[in-house]
Design an enzyme around this catalytic site. Structure first.
Site: not given
Length: 485
Positions: A224, A226, A231, A403, A405, A410
């Site tokens: 899952h 991404k 470079d 969508h 995450k 704090d």
């Protein structure tokens, strides 16, 4: 005679089904990671083998033995050829991360990750698809040596075509391009898309878990993550996949709300290492990077963000994904804000949130008001109700599908990546989160989330209590599937 034969055949079929159900139930008890999951599978397999044997064949395994074996046998090769030299010394719990989170928290998080906090980084948020893919495509356009690309979902649509054409163009310029995609997440990716990339000089491979027969039919263990690395100097991590829906192209879910981050500095080597480990599993070799191409990223002048990469996977010895969220919640002294599209917390995360509320922490979770998966959405309503009763504030984002995450701790730390607050991210998927210690970055994330909360409404107990009786039953039935959601 024919009538008796049919009854005998039916009896034999029932006997065989229940026998296989019992065998599968024993396997579930011995191999399922959590007691809740083991009980759910065992009871259903014994009581209803006709309905659950085939789903168990595809979804039942929760330990990725193949990857575990590969990691154990080939880890030395990876660490000697792809491991930054800075990791050869044990990470210290002193310095800014310890001042911000506490020595014990830093020690726990670096122990979970297997990597240290690295200083000298520059990190910025990329809010929504236009900013994310604008930055990624620009970075690839300016690549001089190599590009590493990894996504869960790759679509053959206008955005996918744009990425494909750019990668082929860079490969023809002599830039080494490695492209990894998940075989299930991108199940509808046409073969011609892959063939065009291969013909254009791009090294492209699916991440598949079925190399061993025991995993032949598994739909679990999805990659899952991404990741884009350019470079060895710039890296991108977050929630976006390659598809026009991530740019708001799906009217039912638009506008799509998501977040990526753009990183420079030593943390890029940590992100690159995660990619190389996955690439090695998929191809049984490491990318042929010249020594000059594998130089470690230098600290960014004028920036001193400390970053830690945590990459949970089903091949980990412990529950890295769940424990990361638990430790992040325990570290909060004033505030813990979490955004997630799927709210299916396990008992450890639920207990950590409840304790945070008892400590007086402002605990909030932002979730979607629109659904993309019916069963998950219904189950999340019941978990939201339980969390509200425990004092956690739950908000639903109004404009479109949420969508992103993100975790804010704090005013000192924030994490962005691919992991959801659900069992699949905790135990079944390969994920990546980047935790950044920096007051300015935390303020940037706080401002971003504050705008999201303005566009959300707070959920109260009435969402569950005033729901029709049939809907409440649906929520409870949906929650039974939590171990595999």
């Amino acid at each position: 005679m024919q009538f008796e034969f049919n009854w005998l055949s039916l009896g034999t079929l029932i006997f065989v089904s229940h026998t296989l159900g019992v065998i599968a139930a024993i396997h579930a008890i011995l191999n399922t990671r959590t007691s809740q999951g083991a009980v759910a599978w065992a009871v259903s397999l014994v009581a209803m083998p006709y309905l659950t044997l085939i789903p168990y064949l595809f979804l039942g395994r929760s330990k990725f033995a193949g990857y575990v074996d590969a990691r154990r046998l080939e880890n030395e090769l990876l660490r000697t050829r792809a491991h930054p030299s800075a990791w050869d010394t044990h990470a210290s719990s002193a310095g800014r991360p310890a001042d911000a989170l506490g020595h014990h928290v830093v020690r726990a998080l670096t122990g979970l990750s297997g990597m240290p906090f690295l200083p000298g980084n520059a990190v910025r948020t990329l809010v929504n698809g236009d900013a994310t893919f604008g930055a990624i495509l620009d970075a690839i356009e300016n690549a001089r040596r190599y590009v590493l690309v990894q996504f869960f979902i790759v679509r053959d649509d206008p955005l996918g075509t744009m990425v494909k054409d750019l990668l082929i163009a860079k490969a023809r310029e002599g830039v080494r391009v490695c492209f990894l995609y998940d075989s299930i997440g991108s199940f509808d990716l046409p073969q011609r898309y892959v063939a065009e990339l291969l013909a254009g000089g791009v090294e492209i491979h699916p991440f598949a878990t079925n190399r061993r027969f025991v995993n032949r039919f598994q739909l679990n263990f999805r990659n899952h993550r991404k990741i884009v690395v350019v470079d060895g100097e710039r890296a991108f991590v977050g929630g976006h996949n390659i598809g026009v829906e991530y740019l708001g192209g799906n009217p039912r879910l638009s506008p799509w709300r998501d977040t990526h981050i753009d990183m420079r500095g030593p943390v890029v080597a940590s992100v690159q290492f995660v990619f190389l480990e996955d690439w090695h599993w998929a191809t049984q070799r490491l990318p042929r990077l010249e020594p000059s191409q594998a130089e470690e990223p230098q600290p960014q002048h004028g920036h001193d963000m400390h970053c830690l990469v945590v990459a949970p996977s089903p091949a980990d010895k412990g529950e890295t994904g769940s424990l990361f969220f638990v430790e992040a919640i325990h570290a909060a002294r004033e505030r813990i804000w979490i955004t997630t599209p799927y709210l299916i917390p396990d008992e450890a995360v639920f207990a950590a949130l409840r304790l945070a509320v008892m400590r007086g922490v402002d605990a909030r979770i932002l979730i979607p008001s629109r659904r993309d998966h019916y069963v998950v959405f219904e189950a999340s309503k019941l978990y939201a109700y339980d969390l509200i009763r425990a004092g956690v504030r739950i908000f639903r984002y109004r404009p479109g599908f949420l969508h992103q995450k993100v975790v804010l701790i704090d005013n000192v730390a924030a994490a962005v990546g691919s992991a959801n607050l659900d069992n699949r991210s905790f135990r079944l998927n390969f994920e990546i989160m980047v935790l950044t210690i920096d007051h300015e970055f935390a303020a940037e994330v706080e401002a971003m989330l504050a705008e999201d909360f303005v566009l959300a409404y707070e959920v109260d107990r009435s969402e569950y209590r005033e729901a029709p009786a049939l809907r409440r039953v649906t929520m409870h039935v949906a929650r039974l599937f939590s171990p595999i959601l």
